[in-house]
Scaffold this active site. Structure first.
Site, PDB file in Angstrom:
ATOM      1  N   HIS A   1     -26.686 -55.121  11.230  1.00  0.00           N
ATOM      2  CA  HIS A   1     -25.560 -54.677  10.408  1.00  0.00           C
ATOM      3  C   HIS A   1     -25.646 -55.218   8.989  1.00  0.00           C
ATOM      4  CE1 HIS A   1     -22.845 -53.879  14.185  1.00  0.00           C
ATOM      5  NE2 HIS A   1     -23.820 -52.996  14.031  1.00  0.00           N
TER       6      HIS A   1
ATOM      7  N   ASN B   1     -22.025 -41.164  19.561  1.00  0.00           N
ATOM      8  CA  ASN B   1     -23.220 -40.689  18.862  1.00  0.00           C
ATOM      9  C   ASN B   1     -22.936 -39.631  17.797  1.00  0.00           C
ATOM     10  OD1 ASN B   1     -24.824 -42.364  20.426  1.00  0.00           O
ATOM     11  ND2 ASN B   1     -25.333 -40.773  21.916  1.00  0.00           N
TER      12      ASN B   1
END
Length: 349
Positions: free
Chosen positions: A205, A107
């Site tokens: 993506h 993250n």
């Protein structure tokens, strides 16, 4: 100017019914207002239209930062994947064990937190203490996708925010850029997604930027072998090495849209279409985890379906998968809270 109402009205009735039936939550007539998690949850709690406020703020954000939709999409995915869509990834203060989930290694490259704070501040002025950060993240991501040219999908609201964060789970259960297909499918399956839904979600993506730090290990030391990933075509390998050299500066450490086009459209793009799947069919996926979709019979079949279609199939199935993801692990009622600040639980404010 793009109108949210015009985009949504044609698909809203069908998709709302689809979501409710899929969850087994279709209410009896007149029961919608009693549901803690429903479409347009805030209509009687705020004088202003909450979803319209999110939309108008996102319109300004995307005008200033074109990569915002991709940043929010990734932020939402990392939030929902760990403990459900509860805004736990937004927490910045220390929890009981001293570490929060946004500090977990997968993250640390997340962005978009400031966009959620901006929207939260505007909504708090109109309806203080009413709208959760988790709902804002889900709505902002949906609107960002639409503004990036992607499909609209209805979003149920009424989520509550988590009071805790999940560092260990984030370290272990976020799909890795270098993960093999078995590991990727296992992690998605644990959250109720089948092979085709997994392929559809990874189609996110299509937009955004990918840091060279995620690509470079494939180019010279794949899986600790000291050699490049043998699945990368030789001409594509040379192109990647030129655009992601070892001494790349921080400023040039991202594959931008110009680079994406120079890489035969193999990288992320500026439009929300099916080019991601076409590149996988040519063996030119940027991430090993992406290219691994061609290494499994069912996922490869889905890739081919999306690549050979005109984009309609992907957009429709991506919308359904995103709606399902947005409803994963939702907290309602007393299970959570409505944070006053998205980065702090109310007990710390």
């Amino acid at each position: 100017m793009l109108s949210k109402n015009r985009v949504s009205m044609a698909v809203l009735p069908f998709l709302v019914a689809f979501l409710l039936m899929a969850q087994g939550t279709m209410p009896e007539s007149g029961a919608f207002t009693a549901m803690p998690f429903r479409y347009n949850y805030y209509e009687e709690q705020c004088e202003r239209d909450v979803e319209e406020m999110v939309w108008s703020t996102m319109h300004r954000i995307v005008a200033m930062q074109h990569n915002a939709p991709a940043q929010l999409l990734r932020l939402l995915f990392h939030d929902c994947f760990i403990g459900g869509c509860d805004a736990s990834v937004l927490l910045a203060n220390s929890n009981k064990n001293g570490t929060v989930e946004r500090e977990a290694i997968p993250n640390r490259t997340l962005k978009g937190f400031s966009f959620i704070d901006m929207i939260k501040d505007e909504i708090e002025e109109a309806c203080p203490g009413v709208v959760s950060c988790s709902d804002i993240l889900v709505l902002a991501t949906r609107d960002g996708i639409v503004l990036a040219g992607g499909p609209y999908y209805p979003v149920l609201t009424g989520r509550k925010d988590s009071k805790e964060s999940f560092f260990d789970e984030a370290m272990a259960e976020i799909p890795r850029p270098n993960g093999n297909i078995s590991e990727t499918l296992r992690l998605f399956s644990l959250r109720g997604f089948d092979e085709r839904e997994t392929v559809a979600l990874l189609g996110g993506h299509n937009i955004g930027k990918i840091g060279c730090e995620f690509i470079r290990p494939r180019l010279s030391n794949f899986m600790g072998t000291g050699l490049p990933d043998p699945t990368i075509p030789s001409d594509f390998l040379e192109e990647l090495k030129r655009d992601c050299p070892e001494n790349n500066s921080t400023i040039n450490n991202m594959l931008n849209e110009r680079t994406a086009r120079s890489l035969s459209e193999s990288a992320v793009g500026a439009s929300f279409d099916n080019h991601y799947y076409k590149t996988l069919m040519r063996g030119r996926g940027l991430l090993f985890a992406d290219q691994q979709l061609m290494a499994h019979e069912k996922t490869a079949a889905a890739v081919i379906d999306y690549a050979l279609d005109d984009g309609t199939m992907f957009r429709t199935e991506f919308a359904h998968a995103m709606a399902k993801l947005s409803d994963f692990g939702v907290l309602t009622g007393s299970q959570g809270e409505v944070r006053h600040s998205c980065s702090l639980p109310n007990s710390n404010q």
